[in-house]
Design an enzyme around this catalytic site. Sequence first.
Site, PDB file in Angstrom:
ATOM      1  N   MET A 167     -11.052  -6.212   6.295  1.00 36.56           N
ATOM      2  CA  MET A 167     -10.199  -5.319   7.088  1.00 36.56           C
ATOM      3  C   MET A 167      -9.791  -6.076   8.340  1.00 36.56           C
ATOM      4  O   MET A 167     -10.642  -6.525   9.111  1.00 36.56           O
ATOM      5  CB  MET A 167     -10.953  -4.043   7.481  1.00 36.56           C
ATOM      6  CG  MET A 167     -11.162  -3.015   6.387  1.00 36.56           C
ATOM      7  SD  MET A 167      -9.694  -2.308   5.595  1.00 36.56           S
ATOM      8  CE  MET A 167      -8.626  -1.900   6.947  1.00 36.56           C
ATOM      9  N   MET A 174      -8.843   7.902   1.227  1.00 34.21           N
ATOM     10  CA  MET A 174      -9.547   8.303   2.457  1.00 34.21           C
ATOM     11  C   MET A 174     -10.122   9.701   2.269  1.00 34.21           C
ATOM     12  O   MET A 174      -9.444  10.586   1.725  1.00 34.21           O
ATOM     13  CB  MET A 174      -8.570   8.313   3.637  1.00 34.21           C
ATOM     14  CG  MET A 174      -7.887   6.970   3.854  1.00 34.21           C
ATOM     15  SD  MET A 174      -6.899   7.005   5.368  1.00 34.21           S
ATOM     16  CE  MET A 174      -6.150   5.388   5.306  1.00 34.21           C
ATOM     17  N   HIS A 182      -8.806   1.071  -3.005  1.00 34.77           N
ATOM     18  CA  HIS A 182      -9.603   0.796  -1.806  1.00 34.77           C
ATOM     19  C   HIS A 182     -10.259   2.102  -1.365  1.00 34.77           C
ATOM     20  O   HIS A 182      -9.592   2.972  -0.798  1.00 34.77           O
ATOM     21  CB  HIS A 182      -8.668   0.231  -0.729  1.00 34.77           C
ATOM     22  CG  HIS A 182      -9.336  -0.067   0.575  1.00 34.77           C
ATOM     23  ND1 HIS A 182      -8.629  -0.364   1.721  1.00 34.77           N
ATOM     24  CD2 HIS A 182     -10.650  -0.123   0.932  1.00 34.77           C
ATOM     25  CE1 HIS A 182      -9.470  -0.590   2.718  1.00 34.77           C
ATOM     26  NE2 HIS A 182     -10.699  -0.438   2.268  1.00 34.77           N
ATOM     27  N   HIS A 234      -1.633  -1.243  -4.038  1.00 32.94           N
ATOM     28  CA  HIS A 234      -2.853  -0.957  -3.274  1.00 32.94           C
ATOM     29  C   HIS A 234      -2.914   0.551  -2.997  1.00 32.94           C
ATOM     30  O   HIS A 234      -1.969   1.127  -2.447  1.00 32.94           O
ATOM     31  CB  HIS A 234      -2.828  -1.753  -1.968  1.00 32.94           C
ATOM     32  CG  HIS A 234      -4.073  -1.661  -1.162  1.00 32.94           C
ATOM     33  ND1 HIS A 234      -5.227  -2.358  -1.458  1.00 32.94           N
ATOM     34  CD2 HIS A 234      -4.357  -0.943  -0.039  1.00 32.94           C
ATOM     35  CE1 HIS A 234      -6.165  -2.079  -0.565  1.00 32.94           C
ATOM     36  NE2 HIS A 234      -5.656  -1.217   0.311  1.00 32.94           N
ATOM     37  N   ASP A 244      -4.953   3.476  -1.101  1.00 33.24           N
ATOM     38  CA  ASP A 244      -5.929   3.748  -0.040  1.00 33.24           C
ATOM     39  C   ASP A 244      -6.491   5.151  -0.183  1.00 33.24           C
ATOM     40  O   ASP A 244      -5.779   6.136   0.032  1.00 33.24           O
ATOM     41  CB  ASP A 244      -5.251   3.589   1.328  1.00 33.24           C
ATOM     42  CG  ASP A 244      -5.044   2.127   1.683  1.00 33.24           C
ATOM     43  OD1 ASP A 244      -6.039   1.381   1.673  1.00 33.24           O
ATOM     44  OD2 ASP A 244      -3.892   1.738   1.947  1.00 33.24           O
ATOM     45  N   MET A 298     -12.066   4.181   0.977  1.00 36.84           N
ATOM     46  CA  MET A 298     -12.548   4.345   2.349  1.00 36.84           C
ATOM     47  C   MET A 298     -13.256   5.690   2.399  1.00 36.84           C
ATOM     48  O   MET A 298     -12.756   6.659   2.979  1.00 36.84           O
ATOM     49  CB  MET A 298     -11.372   4.276   3.344  1.00 36.84           C
ATOM     50  CG  MET A 298     -10.953   2.852   3.626  1.00 36.84           C
ATOM     51  SD  MET A 298      -9.368   2.774   4.454  1.00 36.84           S
ATOM     52  CE  MET A 298      -8.295   2.998   3.068  1.00 36.84           C
ATOM     53  N   SER A 322       0.837  -1.199   0.000  1.00 41.95           N
ATOM     54  CA  SER A 322       0.000   0.000   0.000  1.00 41.95           C
ATOM     55  C   SER A 322       0.873   1.250   0.000  1.00 41.95           C
ATOM     56  O   SER A 322       1.770   1.390   0.841  1.00 41.95           O
ATOM     57  CB  SER A 322      -0.895   0.013   1.235  1.00 41.95           C
ATOM     58  OG  SER A 322      -1.451   1.305   1.378  1.00 41.95           O
ATOM     59  N   ASP A 382      -6.327  -6.882   4.827  1.00 44.44           N
ATOM     60  CA  ASP A 382      -5.767  -5.524   4.839  1.00 44.44           C
ATOM     61  C   ASP A 382      -5.633  -5.022   6.275  1.00 44.44           C
ATOM     62  O   ASP A 382      -6.632  -4.788   6.960  1.00 44.44           O
ATOM     63  CB  ASP A 382      -6.684  -4.603   4.035  1.00 44.44           C
ATOM     64  CG  ASP A 382      -6.057  -3.241   3.785  1.00 44.44           C
ATOM     65  OD1 ASP A 382      -4.895  -3.023   4.172  1.00 44.44           O
ATOM     66  OD2 ASP A 382      -6.753  -2.381   3.185  1.00 44.44           O
ATOM     67  N   GLY A 383      -4.367  -4.845   6.703  1.00 45.86           N
ATOM     68  CA  GLY A 383      -4.103  -4.270   8.018  1.00 45.86           C
ATOM     69  C   GLY A 383      -3.338  -5.221   8.919  1.00 45.86           C
ATOM     70  O   GLY A 383      -3.762  -6.362   9.146  1.00 45.86           O
ATOM     71  N   GLY A 384      -2.180  -4.782   9.368  1.00 43.24           N
ATOM     72  CA  GLY A 384      -1.393  -5.586  10.308  1.00 43.24           C
ATOM     73  C   GLY A 384      -0.764  -6.820   9.687  1.00 43.24           C
ATOM     74  O   GLY A 384      -0.438  -7.775  10.394  1.00 43.24           O
TER      75      GLY A 384
HETATM   76  C1  DX5 Z   1      -5.788   1.014   6.455  1.00 46.93           C
HETATM   77  C2  DX5 Z   1      -5.548   0.732   4.996  1.00 46.93           C
HETATM   78  C3  DX5 Z   1      -4.457  -0.238   4.731  1.00 46.93           C
HETATM   79  C4  DX5 Z   1      -3.115   0.174   5.283  1.00 46.93           C
HETATM   80  C5  DX5 Z   1      -2.497  -1.044   5.910  1.00 46.93           C
HETATM   81  O1  DX5 Z   1      -6.964   1.672   6.651  1.00 46.93           O
HETATM   82  O2  DX5 Z   1      -6.693   0.242   4.352  1.00 46.93           O
HETATM   83  O3  DX5 Z   1      -4.344  -0.565   3.356  1.00 46.93           O
HETATM   84  O4  DX5 Z   1      -2.228   0.665   4.316  1.00 46.93           O
HETATM   85  O5  DX5 Z   1      -1.374  -0.653   6.592  1.00 46.93           O
HETATM   86  P1  DX5 Z   1      -0.510  -1.635   7.472  1.00 46.93           P
HETATM   87  O6  DX5 Z   1      -0.022  -2.736   6.550  1.00 46.93           O
HETATM   88  O7  DX5 Z   1       0.588  -0.768   7.965  1.00 46.93           O
HETATM   89  O8  DX5 Z   1      -1.400  -2.167   8.550  1.00 46.93           O
HETATM   90 ZN    ZN Z   2      -6.403  -0.564   2.199  1.00 55.14          ZN
END
Ligand code: DX5
Ligand code: ZN
Length: 218
Positions: free
Chosen positions: A138, A38, A67, A34, A36, A69, A9, A176-178
Site C-alpha cells: 500500500m 471494504m 483486494h 483490481h 477493492d 480490506m 481499480s 496500490d495508491g497514488g
Molecule cells: C485504496 C485502494 C486502492 C485505490 C487506489 O485503499 O486499495 O486500490 O483504488 O486509488 P488511487 O489510484 O486513486 O490512489
Molecule cells: Zn486496492
Amino acid sequence: MKKTIIAPSLLSGDFSFAAEALREMEAAGADWVHLDIMDGNFVPDITFGSKMTADLRPHSKLPFDVHLMTADPGRHIDSFAKAGADYITFHLEAALHSHRLVMQIKARGVGAGISIVPSTPVSMLEPMLSCIDIVLVMTVNPGFGGQELIEMCVDKIKQLDELRAARGLNFKISADGGVNSSTAALIKNAGADVLITGSSFFNAKDRAEFVRTLRVQE
Ligand code: DX5
Ligand code: ZN
C-alpha cells in the site's frame, strides 16, 4: 524487459455502471481488474462483496485481482474464490494466521497475496515470501481512492525486490495508491510489477493512452 501489469481499480468508477467500467478497462488495454473490498471495519468505507464480484465476472476476460480490506479475511476467501477471483490478497494486519489463509486461498486454485499498510515493515512479511504469489504494497493508507503517494513506501518496494532476487523467489510486487503518470516511473524503477490505478485511470481523458504511458514509464 518484463511487462508491467496495469490494474485499474473499479473503486474510482461509477458503481451503477460497473460492468461498463470493466469493459472500458479492457478496451483501454489494461491487464487485470483490481477489486477493492471494504468492510466498514478494517477501513471506514464499505464497497461491495462477492455477489457483485460474481455478477461482474462474465463482463470481463481480464483476471480479477481481489483486494480484501476487511477484518477477519478468512471469512471471505471461499466466497470470493467462488465468485471468480484469480488472485485474493488480504492484509497482514488483519490476519492472525496468515499462513493458514494463504493455504486456504491456494487450495481453491486462486493466487494468494498479502498486503502491508504504510506503517508495516517488510520484515513482518519475510517468513511468508516463499509461499505467496503477490505482495501488495500500500503506497497510501488504505480506504480511499485519490490520495497522494507516500514516498517512504517506495523504499519497501525496493527492499522486496532485493529480497526476491537474493532468495530467488518470484512473487509479484504490486503498488496500490497514488499511482499516476508522474509517480509510475519511481515505483517501477523500485521493482514493482503491478501498478494499481484508480482515480488517475478514470480521470484520464484517453484511458488507452494513459495505460500505454504507465507501461512505458522509465
Ligand atoms: C485504496 C485502494 C486502492 C485505490 C487506489 O485503499 O486499495 O486500490 O483504488 O486509488 P488511487 O489510484 O486513486 O490512489
Ligand atoms: Zn486496492
